[in-house]
Scaffold this active site. Structure first.
Site, PDB file in Angstrom:
ATOM      1  N   GLY A  18       0.813  -1.221   0.000  1.00 57.68           N
ATOM      2  CA  GLY A  18       0.000   0.000   0.000  1.00 57.68           C
ATOM      3  C   GLY A  18       0.846   1.271   0.000  1.00 57.68           C
ATOM      4  O   GLY A  18       2.063   1.237   0.206  1.00 57.68           O
ATOM      5  N   HIS A  19       0.175   2.399  -0.174  1.00 55.30           N
ATOM      6  CA  HIS A  19       0.897   3.678  -0.265  1.00 55.30           C
ATOM      7  C   HIS A  19       1.593   4.012   1.052  1.00 55.30           C
ATOM      8  O   HIS A  19       1.080   3.741   2.119  1.00 55.30           O
ATOM      9  CB  HIS A  19      -0.003   4.833  -0.710  1.00 55.30           C
ATOM     10  CG  HIS A  19      -1.272   5.033   0.018  1.00 55.30           C
ATOM     11  ND1 HIS A  19      -2.123   6.077  -0.271  1.00 55.30           N
ATOM     12  CD2 HIS A  19      -1.863   4.334   1.016  1.00 55.30           C
ATOM     13  CE1 HIS A  19      -3.157   6.012   0.519  1.00 55.30           C
ATOM     14  NE2 HIS A  19      -3.040   4.978   1.297  1.00 55.30           N
TER      15      HIS A  19
END
EC number: 2.3.1.191
Lengths: 316, 316, 316
Positions: free
Chosen positions: C229-230
């Site tokens: 994920g970011h």
């Protein structure tokens, strides 16, 4: 293809007046130019209401067919339907179709492939190595990142964003299996429709319907590596977090949230505004709205928390 | 490369008569022109039966090596094998190979890349942005959708369908790790072989073998986002539902069904005609056939149902 | 864009002296030319220390803003930040940038797309249908297999291998949601940085940061179908096995091993040298090092084994 030919392909007897058959469909959805099938006696009730031109059916259920509808009697209706599905499958590409139309202000990479018969709206950005299939229609202001594949006959709305390496419209996972355990592909002749303002992450897969449409409604957000099976319907403003999945024909009401790695079984209906925690496993339809669920088997999240306390006690 | 050179690369002493070495392989599979290794004393029994030209080995195990086989003594055999594996790795592409052959009636997109040395059979459809690697052979009537990558040296049978964005033949997840925690890649010099009438969904990944072949037998159906590790063997007519996975070297007998998000550990053997429910976690080999299993840890499905009743009672 | 314009876009009052604003950032990271936001009163402490030019803020928290920092008062700061993020998003491609630079000895397929402004180092292999975005920099000796997409502004180090169909730098899963349940995209204006000697499998997805950088440190090994994920940070020599995932902003210390299908929640910190068995579900930060964990909820592996014994007894 006419009805006599259909009967001949599956080895069924048919002596009635033949006419053009345009496709296959379910008992409920079939029109008077389509052929349907019954593979399970639990659908007996639906037989008498079908509008289909003909029903592929087992001998034992033949008497339930309504007047004006032909019976195509075979040993294994589901297998016969699989055999037939191939004949109603359009070509993957069709050189006879007109060149793709590209709307004003759109930027399409010369390294993208827009198949004949496709239409791209205005002010779109279509990056390198994208594939847009025949007859697929993309709305305005939509961005499609590199290496996305959209199969034929799909629609993507305005203001959508599709991230890299995602696949839209690949075949649903459908096949008939005979007594020897051999599989026969059921061609997936439906499509995928994505409404406006939908964003889809990278390496996500959204399968086309076997008949009809896999539908993603407006405003929905889908993360990376998500699976959406054939004939699913995802309501407005839903959220599917990474690595979650929906098995075929499941319907999510609006604003349903599927946590990371959560999944549903097929053919479920989930009421709006429900939230499923990460790794929830949903095997039954849910009629109440606005709740949070967890676990596999699924339970309300507050019950799941209590259960963990009880399990922790087991260890003492 | 000859045996003296092999010894020199890994810093092992070798004073025997040197000859050409064609590759690396396991103790059991190595031929008399291949080098093998022992990284674990549990394989002692296999050492004496090896046909390998030489064994990379720890000093303490050297005495088990059979006559006529050279011992290449090093501190960390597994690490040395990793170092050596790079030298036996062929180039990714090879401009010296002849242009790809395309069989009669096949439709290959000008936007696909068919590497030199590849062969495509008759009546295939190869869509845009597909990559077919060097020496890879595709059978007749096979359809490969956009953005599929098939690495070099693989084989795909007749009548297969590979959906978009799937990868066949990428490197298995193999590396040696030293005491500092650093990793050294083990080049995966095997391949993938897919028999006839196999359908594979979109964004699925099938890794090439480290040595030998990752094998998918005829009639198998694999859904989207499925992982097949290196050196797996999937029997005839198996079914792997979306987001399921097999760790390396696991073998499924024919007609095994892996439910959605289910997975196995590595090096297992699963008897034919077993079904694993969604999200099953399989950590041991299974010798009985024809059963249905669930859960993680795994149990027979009927036991799993009973367990859920017991757990529900805990909550009262 | 200057500060007056920023205020006008989100409908906030601003009568101070305007100056150039270069971007958005968090309370802690924002520089004196950036705008930040507070969407939650638990960050009150951080407000007074921010160096930001202005804070998008709810009326009730306005008094906490330090001197010299402007308050942009709105009803829904998070939504306003989402609205504003679009204005700081660079174009996907930029024809004004110079042609891509390709280092000596690199082999780049004519069917790859290297966007203007990108730089490829020496002795790289970039295969067909790869996309390298604007301003992205690839180091020396790196191999990028077919159909990989790297979005703009990312960096990939020396000696990396990226397998087919993987995506690096796609947008993190970020949006604001209003009371009607509608979502507004938060443009992800950060990037991904991958250090040297990292190998990434096929169909893996690594999202770019919303602000700042998603970081993969040297020597890490990531398998197929993995989600990062970011704003995650993965330490040196970590191992992520197939189908595992990290939710946004989680940090792994060096040599952490994530088993197959394991996953973490977001915003966690995991100490170095921990191992998580297959399908572990990690919901809390872990401060101790060198342990093995299992299960969901997570526990030490030896406890999990004991738990399975207790559960097995329930069935008797």
């Amino acid at each position: 293809m006419d009805l006599t030919e259909v009967a001949s392909i599956i080895g069924a007897e048919f002596n009635g007046i033949s006419f053009e058959i345009t496709g296959l469909n379910t008992l409920k959805e079939a029109s008077s130019n389509e052929v349907t099938f019954v593979s399970n006696s639990k659908y007996i009730k639906d037989i008498q209401n079908t509008k289909a031109a003909a029903v592929i059916i087992d001998k034992s259920l033949k008497s339930h067919i309504p007047q004006g509808c032909a019976a195509l009697v075979v040993d294994s209706p589901y297998w016969s339907m699989a055999v037939l599905s191939k004949y109603f499958s359009p070509p993957i590409e069709d050189d006879q179709l007109p060149y793709a139309e590209i709307g004003e202000g759109s930027r399409v990479s010369p390294k993208a492939e827009i198949a004949n018969g496709a239409k791209i709206g205005k002010n779109c950005t279509i990056l390198a190595h994208v594939y847009i299939g025949a007859q697929t229609v993309v709305g305005d202001n939509t961005i499609i990142y590199p290496n996305v594949t959209v199969y034929r006959d799909c629609t993507i709305g305005n203001d959508c964003i599709i991230h890299a390496n995602t696949t839209i419209g690949s075949d649903g996972f459908g096949f008939a299996t005979n007594k020897l355990g051999e599989h026969k592909k059921i061609y997936q002749n439906g499509n995928v429709a994505i409404e406006e303002d939908v964003e889809i992450g990278s390496s996500t897969t959204i399968d086309r319907a076997v008949f009809g449409t896999t539908l993603i409604k407006k405003g929905t957000r889908i993360d990376n590596l998500v699976q959406v099976g054939h004939n699913c319907e995802i309501g407005e403003y839903c959220v599917m977090v990474s690595q979650s999945g929906l098995a075929g024909s499941t319907k999510l009401g609006r604003n349903v949230v599927m946590g990371g790695q959560s999944a549903t079984a097929g053919h479920l209906e989930i009421a709006p505004f429900n939230t499923f925690a990460a790794r929830s496993g949903i095997t039954k339809s849910i009629k109440e709205s606005g709740k949070t669920f967890s676990g596999f088997p699924l339970m309300e999240h507050k019950m799941w928390l209590r259960l963990q306390v009880k399990i922790a006690r087991l260890l003492k």
